[in-house]
Write a protein that holds these residues in place. Sequence first.
Motif, PDB file in Angstrom:
ATOM      1  N   ALA A 100      -4.359  -5.780  -7.272  1.00 56.41           N
ATOM      2  CA  ALA A 100      -5.769  -6.048  -7.542  1.00 56.41           C
ATOM      3  C   ALA A 100      -5.958  -6.452  -8.998  1.00 56.41           C
ATOM      4  O   ALA A 100      -6.701  -7.368  -9.319  1.00 56.41           O
ATOM      5  CB  ALA A 100      -6.610  -4.809  -7.230  1.00 56.41           C
ATOM      6  N   LYS A 101      -5.238  -5.764  -9.847  1.00 57.20           N
ATOM      7  CA  LYS A 101      -5.329  -6.020 -11.274  1.00 57.20           C
ATOM      8  C   LYS A 101      -4.889  -7.445 -11.587  1.00 57.20           C
ATOM      9  O   LYS A 101      -5.461  -8.119 -12.432  1.00 57.20           O
ATOM     10  CB  LYS A 101      -4.441  -5.041 -12.024  1.00 57.20           C
ATOM     11  N   ARG A 140       2.672   3.205  -2.874  1.00 51.65           N
ATOM     12  CA  ARG A 140       2.030   2.051  -2.231  1.00 51.65           C
ATOM     13  C   ARG A 140       0.683   1.791  -2.870  1.00 51.65           C
ATOM     14  O   ARG A 140       0.315   0.662  -3.182  1.00 51.65           O
ATOM     15  CB  ARG A 140       1.836   2.320  -0.731  1.00 51.65           C
ATOM     16  N   LEU A 141      -0.027   2.890  -3.096  1.00 51.17           N
ATOM     17  CA  LEU A 141      -1.371   2.798  -3.661  1.00 51.17           C
ATOM     18  C   LEU A 141      -1.335   2.190  -5.071  1.00 51.17           C
ATOM     19  O   LEU A 141      -2.154   1.333  -5.414  1.00 51.17           O
ATOM     20  CB  LEU A 141      -2.001   4.184  -3.702  1.00 51.17           C
ATOM     21  N   SER A 142      -0.372   2.620  -5.844  1.00 48.76           N
ATOM     22  CA  SER A 142      -0.247   2.082  -7.204  1.00 48.76           C
ATOM     23  C   SER A 142       0.082   0.599  -7.164  1.00 48.76           C
ATOM     24  O   SER A 142      -0.440  -0.184  -7.953  1.00 48.76           O
ATOM     25  CB  SER A 142       0.828   2.834  -7.983  1.00 48.76           C
ATOM     26  N   ALA A 150      -6.582  10.597  -3.497  1.00 48.68           N
ATOM     27  CA  ALA A 150      -5.134  10.390  -3.675  1.00 48.68           C
ATOM     28  C   ALA A 150      -4.380  11.710  -3.588  1.00 48.68           C
ATOM     29  O   ALA A 150      -3.221  11.751  -3.202  1.00 48.68           O
ATOM     30  CB  ALA A 150      -4.857   9.723  -5.015  1.00 48.68           C
ATOM     31  N   ALA A 158      -3.002  -1.188  -6.411  1.00 49.46           N
ATOM     32  CA  ALA A 158      -3.822  -1.272  -7.622  1.00 49.46           C
ATOM     33  C   ALA A 158      -3.300  -2.379  -8.527  1.00 49.46           C
ATOM     34  O   ALA A 158      -4.070  -3.179  -9.065  1.00 49.46           O
ATOM     35  CB  ALA A 158      -3.825   0.056  -8.346  1.00 49.46           C
ATOM     36  N   ASP A 212       3.134   7.081  -0.165  1.00 53.70           N
ATOM     37  CA  ASP A 212       1.769   6.556  -0.081  1.00 53.70           C
ATOM     38  C   ASP A 212       1.194   6.313  -1.463  1.00 53.70           C
ATOM     39  O   ASP A 212       0.507   5.320  -1.699  1.00 53.70           O
ATOM     40  CB  ASP A 212       0.874   7.530   0.693  1.00 53.70           C
ATOM     41  N   LEU A 213       1.519   7.232  -2.371  1.00 54.92           N
ATOM     42  CA  LEU A 213       1.034   7.076  -3.737  1.00 54.92           C
ATOM     43  C   LEU A 213       1.617   5.837  -4.387  1.00 54.92           C
ATOM     44  O   LEU A 213       0.915   5.094  -5.077  1.00 54.92           O
ATOM     45  CB  LEU A 213       1.391   8.309  -4.573  1.00 54.92           C
TER      46      LEU A 213
END
Lengths: 117, 117
Positions: free
Chosen positions: A114-115, A106-108, A96, A111, A103-104
Motif C-alpha cells: 500500500a505504501k 503477510r499483513l506487513s 493484529a 502494508a 499472518d502478521l
Amino acid sequence: MTSGKEKFGAFIRREREAREIGLREMAKKIGVSPTYMSKVERDEFTPPTEDKVRSIAQILECDPDELLAMAGRVPSDLADIIKRHPVEMSALLRTANGLSAEDLARLSREAGKAKGN
Amino acid sequence: MTSGKEKFGAFIRREREAREIGLREMAKKIGVSPTYMSKVERDEFTPPTEDKVRSIAQILECDPDELLAMAGRVPSDLADIIKRHPVEMSALLRTANGLSAEDLARLSREAGKAKGN
DNA sequence: TCAAGTGTAGAGTGACCGCTAAACAGGAAA
DNA sequence: TTTCCTGTTTAGCGGTCACTCTACACTTGA
C-alpha cells in the motif's frame, strides 16, 4: 529465539559473557558506572533508559526492539506513531494482536505494498 | 476531528464547559482535587495518569485512545501488545506509518479477516 | 606476597511525577 | 451585606526513576 521469560538483566549478562566483554568495559561503552551495570544485569535495578538499551543492543548485536521489549519499554518512535494516529493505530494493533507470525508477516507485506502506491 | 495541535488541557476544558459540568464536580468524579484539575486544564500541569484520562474520556464521551494520545501516553494495552510481539508489531507500525486513512482502514479490515480464519 | 584484575554490597542523590491543602478573588443570589 | 457559588494562586510533599560513590571480596598471575 532469545527465550520467552528471561529477564532483561540475565539476558544481557549472558550475551555479554558470550562475547567476552568485561562488565567494566561494557559499562564504560554505555556510559554508566560498573556498579549500576552489575545491578542491572542481576535484575536488582530496572533496565536503563531507552538510549542506553539501544547502545547495549548494538554492542551485543541483538534486535533493539526486542531488547527494549525485555526492558519493558515501548520504542519512542512507535510511541510517536501511535500518538499521531491514535485511532487508526490502536485499531490496527488490537486486531493484529493474536494473529500468527505468518499472518502478521503477510499483513506487513500488505502494508508495504500500500505504501508503495 | 478534535483539531490537530490543541493541548490536552484546553481540550478538556472546552468539552467540559460545553457539557456544563463544573470544575469541582468533574474533579470529584475523577477523584482528584479541584486545584489539580484547574492546573491540568490550563496546561500548567502535565495530564494525569492513564486511568484518570480514561475516566475523563468517559465523562466527556470522547475516544479514550485519542485523549490518551493528547495526554502524550500510549494506552497500556497497546504497550503490552508491542512488548509481547516486539519484532512483528514494530515492523507493522513502521510500515503502516505514513499510510492514508483509507489504506489504514483497509489494512485493519485485512487483519480482521486473517483473525477470522 | 602482592598487585591488578574481576564483580558486588550498601548507601545515597537529584530530578521529576502526580498530586494536595489552604487560602483567596470575583460574581450571582438573598 | 452576607453567603454561596465559580475557578485560581502559592506552596509543598511523598514516591519513583535512573543513577553514582566508596568500599570491599575474590581470583589470577608475577
